[in-house]
Scaffold this motif. Structure first.
Motif, PDB file in Angstrom:
ATOM      1  N   ASN A   1      38.424  26.065 -60.362  1.00 48.97           N
ATOM      2  CA  ASN A   1      38.212  26.618 -61.693  1.00 48.97           C
ATOM      3  C   ASN A   1      36.766  27.078 -61.826  1.00 48.97           C
ATOM      4  OD1 ASN A   1      40.821  25.918 -62.318  1.00 48.97           O
ATOM      5  ND2 ASN A   1      40.239  23.951 -63.182  1.00 48.97           N
ATOM      6  N   SER A   2      36.602  28.264 -62.324  1.00 49.68           N
ATOM      7  CA  SER A   2      35.267  28.772 -62.565  1.00 49.68           C
ATOM      8  C   SER A   2      35.084  28.939 -64.074  1.00 49.68           C
ATOM      9  CB  SER A   2      35.073  30.114 -61.848  1.00 49.68           C
ATOM     10  OG  SER A   2      35.824  31.125 -62.482  1.00 49.68           O
ATOM     11  N   PRO A   3      33.871  29.110 -64.524  1.00 53.33           N
ATOM     12  CA  PRO A   3      33.639  29.284 -65.958  1.00 53.33           C
ATOM     13  C   PRO A   3      34.315  30.528 -66.534  1.00 53.33           C
ATOM     14  CG  PRO A   3      31.599  28.760 -64.850  1.00 53.33           C
ATOM     15  CD  PRO A   3      32.624  28.979 -63.795  1.00 53.33           C
ATOM     16  N   ASP A   4      34.655  31.483 -65.689  1.00 50.67           N
ATOM     17  CA  ASP A   4      35.287  32.714 -66.170  1.00 50.67           C
ATOM     18  C   ASP A   4      36.801  32.599 -66.294  1.00 50.67           C
ATOM     19  OD1 ASP A   4      32.797  33.931 -66.221  1.00 50.67           O
ATOM     20  OD2 ASP A   4      32.962  34.534 -64.117  1.00 50.67           O
ATOM     21  N   ASP A   5      37.382  31.489 -65.832  1.00 49.78           N
ATOM     22  CA  ASP A   5      38.827  31.315 -65.921  1.00 49.78           C
ATOM     23  C   ASP A   5      39.264  31.140 -67.372  1.00 49.78           C
ATOM     24  OD1 ASP A   5      38.892  31.482 -63.227  1.00 49.78           O
ATOM     25  OD2 ASP A   5      39.353  29.366 -62.869  1.00 49.78           O
ATOM     26  N   VAL A   6      40.485  31.551 -67.632  1.00 51.00           N
ATOM     27  CA  VAL A   6      41.049  31.459 -68.982  1.00 51.00           C
ATOM     28  C   VAL A   6      42.033  30.293 -68.998  1.00 51.00           C
ATOM     29  CG1 VAL A   6      42.415  32.635 -70.731  1.00 51.00           C
ATOM     30  CG2 VAL A   6      40.784  33.922 -69.337  1.00 51.00           C
ATOM     31  N   TYR A   7      41.843  29.354 -69.922  1.00 49.84           N
ATOM     32  CA  TYR A   7      42.723  28.193 -70.047  1.00 49.84           C
ATOM     33  C   TYR A   7      43.942  28.561 -70.892  1.00 49.84           C
ATOM     34  CZ  TYR A   7      44.488  23.650 -71.471  1.00 49.84           C
ATOM     35  OH  TYR A   7      45.296  22.573 -71.716  1.00 49.84           O
ATOM     36  N   VAL A   8      45.123  28.273 -70.360  1.00 46.22           N
ATOM     37  CA  VAL A   8      46.366  28.505 -71.084  1.00 46.22           C
ATOM     38  C   VAL A   8      46.982  27.133 -71.344  1.00 46.22           C
ATOM     39  CG1 VAL A   8      48.632  29.592 -71.010  1.00 46.22           C
ATOM     40  CG2 VAL A   8      46.676  30.712 -69.915  1.00 46.22           C
ATOM     41  N   PRO A   9      47.071  26.708 -72.606  1.00 46.19           N
ATOM     42  CA  PRO A   9      47.602  25.371 -72.888  1.00 46.19           C
ATOM     43  C   PRO A   9      49.099  25.282 -72.590  1.00 46.19           C
ATOM     44  CG  PRO A   9      47.186  26.546 -74.923  1.00 46.19           C
ATOM     45  CD  PRO A   9      46.673  27.407 -73.815  1.00 46.19           C
ATOM     46  N   ALA A  10      49.599  24.055 -72.521  1.00 45.60           N
ATOM     47  CA  ALA A  10      51.029  23.850 -72.306  1.00 45.60           C
ATOM     48  C   ALA A  10      51.807  24.478 -73.451  1.00 45.60           C
ATOM     49  CB  ALA A  10      51.329  22.361 -72.214  1.00 45.60           C
ATOM     50  N   SER A  11      52.953  25.075 -73.122  1.00 50.08           N
ATOM     51  CA  SER A  11      53.750  25.741 -74.138  1.00 50.08           C
ATOM     52  C   SER A  11      55.224  25.687 -73.753  1.00 50.08           C
ATOM     53  CB  SER A  11      53.306  27.193 -74.309  1.00 50.08           C
ATOM     54  OG  SER A  11      53.448  27.878 -73.089  1.00 50.08           O
ATOM     55  N   VAL A  12      56.081  25.955 -74.730  1.00 54.10           N
ATOM     56  CA  VAL A  12      57.516  25.992 -74.492  1.00 54.10           C
ATOM     57  C   VAL A  12      57.935  27.453 -74.408  1.00 54.10           C
ATOM     58  CG1 VAL A  12      59.775  25.363 -75.396  1.00 54.10           C
ATOM     59  CG2 VAL A  12      57.842  23.817 -75.697  1.00 54.10           C
ATOM     60  N   VAL A  13      58.514  27.834 -73.259  1.00 50.36           N
ATOM     61  CA  VAL A  13      58.967  29.197 -73.043  1.00 50.36           C
ATOM     62  C   VAL A  13      60.439  29.124 -72.653  1.00 50.36           C
ATOM     63  CG1 VAL A  13      58.675  31.285 -71.667  1.00 50.36           C
ATOM     64  CG2 VAL A  13      56.679  29.926 -72.304  1.00 50.36           C
TER      65      VAL A  13
ATOM     66  N   GLY B   1      62.791  27.467 -73.951  1.00 51.28           N
ATOM     67  CA  GLY B   1      63.294  26.100 -73.990  1.00 51.28           C
ATOM     68  C   GLY B   1      62.784  25.213 -72.872  1.00 51.28           C
ATOM     69  N   LYS B   2      61.899  25.704 -72.033  1.00 54.18           N
ATOM     70  CA  LYS B   2      61.344  24.905 -70.940  1.00 54.18           C
ATOM     71  C   LYS B   2      59.855  24.741 -71.151  1.00 54.18           C
ATOM     72  CE  LYS B   2      64.712  26.250 -67.498  1.00 54.18           C
ATOM     73  NZ  LYS B   2      64.928  26.830 -66.174  1.00 54.18           N
ATOM     74  N   LEU B   3      59.383  23.534 -70.875  1.00 57.81           N
ATOM     75  CA  LEU B   3      57.962  23.241 -71.027  1.00 57.81           C
ATOM     76  C   LEU B   3      57.203  23.738 -69.805  1.00 57.81           C
ATOM     77  CD1 LEU B   3      55.721  21.838 -72.650  1.00 57.81           C
ATOM     78  CD2 LEU B   3      56.205  19.781 -71.315  1.00 57.81           C
ATOM     79  N   GLU B   4      56.236  24.591 -70.045  1.00 58.41           N
ATOM     80  CA  GLU B   4      55.375  25.076 -68.971  1.00 58.41           C
ATOM     81  C   GLU B   4      54.054  24.322 -69.061  1.00 58.41           C
ATOM     82  OE1 GLU B   4      54.914  29.143 -68.313  1.00 58.41           O
ATOM     83  OE2 GLU B   4      57.059  29.575 -68.333  1.00 58.41           O
ATOM     84  N   PRO B   5      53.573  23.786 -67.929  1.00 53.68           N
ATOM     85  CA  PRO B   5      52.343  22.995 -67.965  1.00 53.68           C
ATOM     86  C   PRO B   5      51.121  23.862 -68.244  1.00 53.68           C
ATOM     87  CG  PRO B   5      53.072  23.293 -65.715  1.00 53.68           C
ATOM     88  CD  PRO B   5      54.139  23.871 -66.599  1.00 53.68           C
ATOM     89  N   ALA B   6      50.065  23.190 -68.635  1.00 58.81           N
ATOM     90  CA  ALA B   6      48.808  23.887 -68.862  1.00 58.81           C
ATOM     91  C   ALA B   6      48.270  24.379 -67.523  1.00 58.81           C
ATOM     92  CB  ALA B   6      47.806  22.950 -69.514  1.00 58.81           C
ATOM     93  N   ARG B   7      47.548  25.455 -67.567  1.00 62.41           N
ATOM     94  CA  ARG B   7      47.011  26.032 -66.341  1.00 62.41           C
ATOM     95  C   ARG B   7      45.799  26.885 -66.693  1.00 62.41           C
ATOM     96  NH1 ARG B   7      51.203  28.668 -68.287  1.00 62.41           N
ATOM     97  NH2 ARG B   7      51.194  30.926 -68.411  1.00 62.41           N
ATOM     98  N   SER B   8      45.091  27.264 -65.670  1.00 63.54           N
ATOM     99  CA  SER B   8      43.991  28.203 -65.879  1.00 63.54           C
ATOM    100  C   SER B   8      44.284  29.449 -65.066  1.00 63.54           C
ATOM    101  CB  SER B   8      42.655  27.590 -65.469  1.00 63.54           C
ATOM    102  OG  SER B   8      42.670  27.249 -64.116  1.00 63.54           O
ATOM    103  N   ILE B   9      43.965  30.568 -65.637  1.00 67.24           N
ATOM    104  CA  ILE B   9      44.221  31.855 -65.004  1.00 67.24           C
ATOM    105  C   ILE B   9      42.889  32.409 -64.525  1.00 67.24           C
ATOM    106  CG2 ILE B   9      45.070  34.191 -65.345  1.00 67.24           C
ATOM    107  CD1 ILE B   9      46.866  33.084 -67.560  1.00 67.24           C
TER     108      ILE B   9
END
Length: 100
Positions: A66-78, A80-88
């Protein structure tokens, strides 16, 4: 944050714990922790602990992508399935240079 501090202290004291365990299992008579520590090569254990701690810091820091320029995407439901948090990881493209 406290987890990071505890991990560093553990890795710093790991050679001392191993030394105490070695003495405990190698001697027939257990003299006690304070007696073992009074006879221990504390300077060598200090440097060994510092080396282990620094090595773990280097290994863990080089494994973090992870670098400071990465974008954090919080956990969400897509759907009906839970997608874990991740960084892009977004690569920055250099600004176009003007051609004369």
């Amino acid at each position: 944050m406290i987890r990071i501090v505890i991990e560093n202290i553990f890795f710093f004291l790991l050679p001392t714990f191993l030394y105490i365990a070695w003495i405990a299992f190698s001697e027939d008579e257990w003299p006690g922790v304070m007696t073992v520590l009074s006879r221990a090569p504390l300077i060598r254990l200090f440097f060994a602990g510092a080396a282990v701690m620094l090595a773990t810091l280097v290994v863990f820091s080089s494994r973090t992508y992870n670098s400071p320029d990465d974008v954090y995407v919080p956990a969400s439901v897509v759907d009906g399935k839970l997608e874990p948090a991740r960084s892009i990881h977004e690569t920055k493209t250099p600004p176009p240079t003007a051609k004369p």
